[in-house]
Design a protein around this motif. Structure first.
Motif, PDB file in Angstrom:
ATOM      1  N   ALA A   1      26.742  59.320  10.653  1.00 17.83           N
ATOM      2  CA  ALA A   1      25.647  60.271  10.458  1.00 17.83           C
ATOM      3  C   ALA A   1      26.061  61.687  10.849  1.00 17.83           C
ATOM      4  CB  ALA A   1      24.432  59.837  11.275  1.00 17.83           C
ATOM      5  N   PHE A   2      26.862  61.820  11.904  1.00 14.76           N
ATOM      6  CA  PHE A   2      27.212  63.155  12.403  1.00 14.76           C
ATOM      7  C   PHE A   2      28.092  63.937  11.436  1.00 14.76           C
ATOM      8  CE2 PHE A   2      30.161  65.869  14.812  1.00 14.76           C
ATOM      9  CZ  PHE A   2      29.247  66.789  15.311  1.00 14.76           C
TER      10      PHE A   2
ATOM     11  N   MET B   1      29.299  50.654  15.069  1.00 11.37           N
ATOM     12  CA  MET B   1      29.300  51.969  15.718  1.00 11.37           C
ATOM     13  C   MET B   1      29.834  53.038  14.768  1.00 11.37           C
ATOM     14  SD  MET B   1      28.124  52.109  18.819  1.00 11.37           S
ATOM     15  CE  MET B   1      27.702  51.044  20.201  1.00 11.37           C
ATOM     16  N   ALA B   2      30.849  52.687  13.992  1.00 15.35           N
ATOM     17  CA  ALA B   2      31.416  53.638  13.037  1.00 15.35           C
ATOM     18  C   ALA B   2      30.414  53.970  11.939  1.00 15.35           C
ATOM     19  CB  ALA B   2      32.701  53.075  12.435  1.00 15.35           C
ATOM     20  N   ILE B   3      29.652  52.971  11.485  1.00 15.01           N
ATOM     21  CA  ILE B   3      28.658  53.214  10.432  1.00 15.01           C
ATOM     22  C   ILE B   3      27.569  54.149  10.937  1.00 15.01           C
ATOM     23  CG2 ILE B   3      26.857  52.131   9.031  1.00 15.01           C
ATOM     24  CD1 ILE B   3      28.663  49.647   8.868  1.00 15.01           C
ATOM     25  N   ILE B   4      27.049  53.856  12.137  1.00 20.15           N
ATOM     26  CA  ILE B   4      25.999  54.715  12.698  1.00 20.15           C
ATOM     27  C   ILE B   4      26.561  56.096  13.032  1.00 20.15           C
ATOM     28  CG2 ILE B   4      24.433  54.998  14.660  1.00 20.15           C
ATOM     29  CD1 ILE B   4      24.155  51.960  14.690  1.00 20.15           C
TER      30      ILE B   4
ATOM     31  N   SER C   1      19.501  55.583   9.614  1.00 18.39           N
ATOM     32  CA  SER C   1      18.527  56.564   9.119  1.00 18.39           C
ATOM     33  C   SER C   1      18.076  57.509  10.219  1.00 18.39           C
ATOM     34  CB  SER C   1      17.308  55.850   8.523  1.00 18.39           C
ATOM     35  OG  SER C   1      17.674  55.035   7.440  1.00 18.39           O
ATOM     36  N   VAL C   2      17.728  56.962  11.368  1.00 22.87           N
ATOM     37  CA  VAL C   2      17.228  57.830  12.437  1.00 22.87           C
ATOM     38  C   VAL C   2      18.361  58.631  13.074  1.00 22.87           C
ATOM     39  CG1 VAL C   2      15.228  56.371  12.903  1.00 22.87           C
ATOM     40  CG2 VAL C   2      17.347  55.951  14.141  1.00 22.87           C
TER      41      VAL C   2
END
Length: 497
Positions: free
Chosen positions: A141-142, A135-138, A17-18
């Protein structure tokens, strides 16, 4: 530290989310720039709304990374989130451009801390084998923010007003803060409690000077300032070396640069920044001019690129988490990127639009196969007490590569187009709408000009990816382990070989 599956899921949700907030903020605001600057009466300085944010986010990466190692990533993460939300509130109330730029600097600082500490926290609570998947999930976001950000920014600006571009962060951010307070564990700081204040100051000032020198070099009015910044860089680098050699715990520990795996990952991070991010911003203009497409249609090509990145990153993270083996993915990914960019250089002017979409999607697939993976690999090679520093350095190399690459590509395109345009056409006032309204013969001529200018750019970036293939082949073979990092008291930091 081992977390229960339920708490880990809540933690990933909060971090995603962040991370999405920070990534979305940059793309949403870009759509509203003209409206914001017009309302504040400062159209000629509107670029600083973005530049101030980017400078702060880039320059503070090493400082925040080291601070996370010293005091623990949870404190830095929560402080960064509060700073980001407070700055978002202030941005919406900005009465003038100076106020807004100052608030955007704080936003950039908070965004850097959110991105960096999200990656560091995941590294501290998961095993190297689990890390690529999370890491792939976070990292998703990009690319998602690139796709939806401009549309969301336009809708908010048109129907609610530009202040809500910033205020929309608050409800999402408050929920994310509540989740983070519960889910983010109290991770201890590193074994080296001292902070290198002189090194942090000199490093930040030198990096700011480098970014400004590169950014301003192509502007005739700002070239003297760019020269001054370049001189500051030349002076700052040796001063920084002297300070870091004497520091008990330098801001960029030299020990992390003695590890072959870390050096290779830094090289691959540079390829991503200079090879892909440097061209994505210019692809829509190329498509509009060379393919005579509208602004809306031209956006399909970068969308195809980032969607390719998203799918590839998630798939690679899942595959590496299953097997633990990672070496093949950067090799294949850089080769795909090189092939795709080389194909862009030789595409004929009259090719259907779906052709560059497929080719740039291939570049995105190749890049996504190692973009987030290298963070998991570089963290597995670093000592626990250096996780923040090594993660920050990897992000920093990518950001600097993107900044320098974007400036170089922009300079080549601007100079090349201005020199090759037919007599009577001014590059400074030439717009896609004017081109579409011109005679077919003129349209054809302009399309050839843009094709001929961008072809060597695509070839040059293909060469960057080809160098990435060589770099990736230097990555030592290995397998990510299933061992979860333990607190410093039970597992001291490894000493460099």
């Amino acid at each position: 530290m081992t977390l229960s599956p339920a708490r880990l899921r809540i933690l990933v949700a909060a971090l995603l989310s962040v991370s999405f907030l920070g990534a979305l903020d940059h793309t949403v605001v870009s759509t509203s720039l003209a409206t914001i600057a017009g309302d504040l009466g400062a159209l000629e300085h509107m670029s600083w709304i973005m530049v101030g944010y980017t400078l702060a986010a880039t320059a503070m990466l090493p400082v925040l990374g080291k601070l996370g190692d010293v005091v623990g990533p949870r404190r830095v993460f929560l402080l960064s989130l509060v700073t980001f939300l407070a700055a978002s509130l202030v941005c919406g109330f900005a009465p003038d451009l100076g106020w807004l730029i100052a608030a955007r600097v704080l936003q950039g600082l908070g965004s850097a801390g959110l991105q960096l500490m999200s990656q560091t926290i995941i590294a501290r609570v998961t095993s190297p084998r689990q890390r690529p998947r999370y890491m792939a999930i976070i990292g998703a976001a990009f690319p998602i923010a690139i796709v939806v950000g401009p549309v969301v920014g336009g809708l908010i600006t048109d129907f609610w007003g530009w202040s809500w571009v910033f205020w929309i962060n608050l409800p999402v951010g408050v929920v994310a803060l509540a989740l983070a307070m519960v889910a983010v564990p109290r991770l201890p700081g590193g074994a080296h409690p001292r902070f290198d204040v002189p090194g942090a100051i000199v490093f930040t000032a030198t990096l700011l000077a480098l970014v400004l020198a590169v950014t301003w070099a192509g502007d005739d009015a700002l070239r003297p300032a760019a020269i001054v910044c370049a001189v500051a860089v030349v002076v700052g680098i040796p001063v920084l070396v002297v300070i870091e050699r004497r520091a008990a715990e330098p801001i960029l520990p030299p020990r992390i640069l003695r590890h072959r795996t870390i050096l290779v990952c830094l090289g691959l991070s540079l390829v991503v920044g200079a090879g892909l991010f440097a061209i994505v911003a210019y692809v829509p203009t190329y498509i509009q001019m060379a393919y005579r497409a509208t602004a809306t249609v031209s956006g399909l090509v970068p969308i195809a690129t980032v969607l390719g990145m998203l799918v590839s990153s998630l798939l690679t993270g899942w595959l590496v988490s299953r097997s633990g083996r990672y070496r093949a993915y950067p090799v294949i990914g850089t080769a795909l990127g090189a092939a795709g960019l080389a194909a862009m250089a030789v595409l004929p002017v009259g090719a259907p639009l779906w052709v560059p979409m497929i080719v740039m999607a291939l570049v995105g697939i190749g890049t996504g196969s190692f973009t987030n993976l290298i963070f998991a690999v570089v963290q597995s090679a670093a000592a626990r007490s250096d996780l923040g520093a090594v993660t920050a350095t990897t992000n920093l190399v990518r950001q600097v590569g993107s900044t320098v690459g974007t400036a170089v590509v922009g300079g080549i395109v601007g100079f090349g187009v201005a020199a090759a345009l037919p007599v009577g056409l001014d590059a400074a006032t030439l717009t896609p709408a004017l081109v579409r309204a011109a005679d077919p013969a003129v349209q054809d001529e302009i399309a050839v000009v843009y094709h001929d200018v961008f072809a060597p750019v695509f070839l040059g970036l293909a060469a960057v990816y080809a160098c990435g293939v060589v770099i990736a082949l230097l990555l030592p073979p290995g397998r990510l382990s299933d061992d979860t990092p333990q607190p410093a008291a039970s597992a001291p930091a490894r000493q460099p070989a």
